[in-house]
Design an enzyme around this catalytic site. Structure first.
Site, PDB file in Angstrom:
ATOM      1  CG  ASP A   1     -64.445  -6.826  78.521  1.00  0.00           C
ATOM      2  OD1 ASP A   1     -65.112  -5.781  78.428  1.00  0.00           O
ATOM      3  OD2 ASP A   1     -63.377  -6.887  79.171  1.00  0.00           O
TER       4      ASP A   1
ATOM      5  CE1 TYR B   1     -57.687  -6.139  81.034  1.00  0.00           C
ATOM      6  CE2 TYR B   1     -59.194  -7.330  79.601  1.00  0.00           C
ATOM      7  CZ  TYR B   1     -58.974  -6.527  80.706  1.00  0.00           C
ATOM      8  OH  TYR B   1     -60.040  -6.128  81.466  1.00  0.00           O
TER       9      TYR B   1
ATOM     10  CE  LYS C   1     -62.514  -3.450  79.763  1.00  0.00           C
ATOM     11  NZ  LYS C   1     -61.941  -4.703  79.267  1.00  0.00           N
TER      12      LYS C   1
ATOM     13  CG  HIS D   1     -58.860  -0.212  81.449  1.00  0.00           C
ATOM     14  ND1 HIS D   1     -58.179  -1.151  80.713  1.00  0.00           N
ATOM     15  CD2 HIS D   1     -59.374  -0.892  82.502  1.00  0.00           C
ATOM     16  CE1 HIS D   1     -58.275  -2.343  81.305  1.00  0.00           C
ATOM     17  NE2 HIS D   1     -58.996  -2.202  82.390  1.00  0.00           N
TER      18      HIS D   1
END
Length: 276
Positions: A49, A54, A79, A112
């Site tokens: 994930d 990120y 996401k 998200h």
């Protein structure tokens, strides 16, 4: 009840999603992301994930490629970030994520955060990508009951997954019950509350009784609540330890004691206050 790391739950569209996976929030792009993904896959994980925000999709993609495991055996989630919400911008953001991951499709793509008013247009984009066969399942993250109710008024396709903060201090009972009633699979991020519960007395006693670590007890508690879980780690021994939760079962008394730790306490933002 899952009995191994490869066990899956069937989402409402028939797609099989692993109960257990690796989260890579705050894992550095490049070698750190690549090596943690490879270590997880080598040790039997099949679900990874990540997310655009990120900033480690490239590293994750290399880890997937170098893992030696066939793409169709893996379940990859990403996401769309807040600033990319909206119909056209989401379509573009999705393509960028795919490119960074070096993949042809995603298994799961999530909104998200709900934010204020763009998530319906964003959802339409996810529906299109799903219909076009570019994503096997679509869902949301950090959606409260009222966000889901609002989304479902206009949605053509119901979200398959809602990934939320979930741990013994935030047991999300109302949301869990609502998602269960709607056939939306709940998934836990920050299941270990960023390490804040590892010295908790109640959890320590339960862990000692089962000859397990506190982390293993919490992750087992997730699964026994029917919640998919994706703990993060960059250390191979911890990646292995986190997944060693299929050889014991928490009693109802254990479950009740852990449930009673709830304080509606978050380590992340409150979705109703993160407006953009």
């Amino acid at each position: 009840m899952p009995t191994s790391l490869k066990d899956t739950v069937k989402l409402h569209n028939g797609v099989e999603m692993p109960w257990f996976g690796l989260g890579v929030f705050k894992v550095e792009n490049g070698n750190e992301a690549t090596e943690s993904v490879k270590a997880a896959i080598k040790n039997g994980y099949r679900s990874i994930d990540t997310a655009a925000i990120y900033k480690n999709e490239e590293g994750v993609g290399i880890g997937i490629k170098e893992s030696g495991v066939a793409r169709e055996e893996l379940f990859i989630t990403s996401k769309v970030w807040n600033e990319d919400q909206g119909y056209e911008t989401t379509l573009a953001a999705f393509e960028k994520s795919l490119e960074r991951l070096q993949l042809d499709y995603l298994d799961l793509y999530l909104i998200h955060w709900p934010g204020k008013d763009k998530y319906k247009d964003t959802w339409r984009a996810l529906e299109k990508l799903y219909k076009d066969g570019k994503i096997r399942a679509i869902g949301v993250s950090n959606f409260q009951v009222h966000h889901l109710e609002e989304l479902l008024k206009d949605a053509e396709i119901k979200p398959m997954v809602n990934q939320v903060e979930f741990h013994p201090r935030l047991t999300q009972k109302e949301l869990r019950d609502y998602c269960k009633g709607q056939g939306i699979q709940l998934e836990a991020w920050s299941p270990l509350m960023q390490g804040q519960l590892l010295d908790n007395e109640v959890l320590t006693q339960i862990a000692e009784k089962h000859n397990k670590s506190v982390a293993q007890v919490i992750l087992r508690w997730d699964l026994q609540h029917g919640v998919v879980t994706i703990p993060k780690s960059i250390k191979e021994h911890r990646i292995i330890e986190n997944a060693d939760i299929f050889d014991f079962e928490l009693s109802q008394e254990d479950m009740d004691k852990i449930d009673a730790l709830n304080k509606d306490e978050r380590v992340g933002p409150n979705p109703d206050e993160l407006l953009f």
